[in-house]
Design an enzyme around this catalytic site. Structure first.
Site, PDB file in Angstrom:
ATOM      1  N   LYS A 105      47.134  -9.267  32.804  1.00 45.43           N
ATOM      2  CA  LYS A 105      48.325  -8.488  33.160  1.00 45.43           C
ATOM      3  C   LYS A 105      48.051  -7.944  34.555  1.00 45.43           C
ATOM      4  CE  LYS A 105      50.725  -4.227  32.380  1.00 45.43           C
ATOM      5  NZ  LYS A 105      50.885  -2.994  31.622  1.00 45.43           N
TER       6      LYS A 105
ATOM      7  N   GLY B 229      55.028   5.176  31.725  1.00 43.63           N
ATOM      8  CA  GLY B 229      54.808   6.456  31.051  1.00 43.63           C
ATOM      9  C   GLY B 229      55.971   7.426  31.147  1.00 43.63           C
TER      10      GLY B 229
ATOM     11  N   ALA C  34      56.826  -1.220  30.566  1.00 44.66           N
ATOM     12  CA  ALA C  34      56.837   0.120  31.166  1.00 44.66           C
ATOM     13  C   ALA C  34      58.176   0.839  31.046  1.00 44.66           C
ATOM     14  CB  ALA C  34      56.454   0.077  32.645  1.00 44.66           C
ATOM     15  N   GLY C  35      58.084   2.105  30.685  1.00 40.97           N
ATOM     16  CA  GLY C  35      59.252   2.989  30.710  1.00 40.97           C
ATOM     17  C   GLY C  35      59.990   3.105  29.396  1.00 40.97           C
TER      18      GLY C  35
ATOM     19  N   ASN D 242      53.277   1.354  25.284  1.00 43.44           N
ATOM     20  CA  ASN D 242      52.021   2.070  25.063  1.00 43.44           C
ATOM     21  C   ASN D 242      52.277   3.548  24.765  1.00 43.44           C
ATOM     22  OD1 ASN D 242      48.718   1.932  26.589  1.00 43.44           O
ATOM     23  ND2 ASN D 242      49.466   3.327  25.072  1.00 43.44           N
ATOM     24  N   THR D 243      52.643   4.309  25.815  1.00 43.32           N
ATOM     25  CA  THR D 243      52.736   5.763  25.681  1.00 43.32           C
ATOM     26  C   THR D 243      53.723   6.190  24.590  1.00 43.32           C
ATOM     27  OG1 THR D 243      52.322   5.820  28.045  1.00 43.32           O
ATOM     28  CG2 THR D 243      53.001   7.873  27.039  1.00 43.32           C
TER      29      THR D 243
END
Lengths: 257, 65
Positions: A96, A157, A184-185, A206-207
């Protein structure tokens, strides 16, 4: 089935392994998500503590494909060197690829990204580039040899979802055959469902999972949202309209006035 | 000689990267290495000579998004 490079996958949810309250909660979340790909990174190891060795043993036990990242790299050289180190440690040619251009938004440096992608693809890597929704950058990444693109939804994040719907739809329409993973996001399951409804092939989260009050519960919620979004895409959503259209037939209605 | 290992100054006796890793407690660990910003594959560590002031990076798997 989703195909990323030559790997066929049932799950359309890729999961990051960072910022979980504990290793056991990470393991529970991975299981609840049904993911078959987890992202990992490389960081300095202390000869005394050897913390990375324990983490690696947990990851190997998960049985998922591993996608090493180049997170935190700000230059082409740094990213390329990190990719080589990841290939050796993780035993995979997947990477990645992140080349960060700016610290406030963690926006990719797309010029460095294309250059690094070209170098790594030539060297036999299978590159998953973390990019923006820019069509020309996407074209250049494909020319460089990438066969998957990972546009951001919004800054890493931030949990703000799909920031530029128009741009993401244009990207999907311009490259109908290229696997596109929104990376992301994404903050809540409805964001993930929306990405899949628009025809994106998968999402990387993830987050939103690791920082939830109950990460395993949230991982399960994301799994359902991703499955629902994909099913809706395959079923062909209706076109939105500006004015009301009665759903009950008008013909045959009694005259009671 | 004195080298920098992950940013910290260390005194070592070994003359090559493979020996230095053993000496510093990394024996048998799954790590990737670089000298002065250049990747050194595991197979080349014994042949990688060290010089005073070299910067060594020793990286291992870690959580990532």
């Amino acid at each position: 089935m989703l195909r990323l490079y030559d790997t066929e996958l049932r799950s359309r949810l890729l999961l990051g392994t960072a910022r979980y309250p504990s290793p056991s909660i990470l393991t529970e979340a991975v299981k609840a998500s049904g993911t078959q790909i987890v992202t990992v990174s490389l960081r300095r190891e202390s000869g005394g503590e050897r913390a990375g060795q324990g983490f690696w043993s947990i990851i190997r036990d998960l049985g998922a494909h591993v996608l090493p990242n180049t997170a935190g790299c700000h230059s082409v050289k740094e990213a390329v060197t990190t990719a080589h180190m990841g290939r050796e440690v993780f035993g995979t040619s997947w990477v990645k690829l992140e080349v960060i251009g700016e610290d406030e938004t963690l926006q990719p440096d797309v010029f460095g990204l294309v250059e690094a992608a070209r170098i790594l693809c030539k060297d036999g890597f299978e590159v998953f580039p973390y990019t923006t929704e820019d069509l020309i950058v996407a074209e250049r990444l494909l020319e460089a040899g990438c066969r998957v693109l990972m546009p951001w939804g919004s800054p890493i994040g931030s949990g703000r979802g799909l920031n530029n719907l128009f741009g993401l739809k244009a990207l999907r329409a311009r490259f109908p055959e290229v696997p596109l993973v929104v990376d992301a996001g994404i903050g809540i399951p409805s964001h993930a469902a929306q990405a899949l409804e628009l025809g994106f092939d998968a999402v990387l989260i993830n987050t939103a999972v690791s920082q939830a009050r109950d990460p395993a519960g949230m991982a399960g919620a994301f799994a359902q949202a991703v499955a629902a979004g994909r099913a809706a895409y395959e079923a062909g959503p209706m076109e939105p309209r500006d004015l009301a259209v009665p759903s009950t037939p008008v013909i045959g209605k009694a005259f009671l006035g | 000689m004195r080298i920098l290992v992950n940013g910290a100054s260390r005194e070592i006796g070994a003359a090559d990267l493979g020996g230095a890793l053993e000496e510093l407690g990394y024996g048998g660990a799954v790590v990737a290495t670089a000298i002065n910003g250049e990747f050194v594959p595991a197979a080349e560590r014994q042949a990688a000579r060290l010089a005073d002031g070299d910067r060594i990076e020793v990286l291992a798997p870690m959580q990532g998004g």
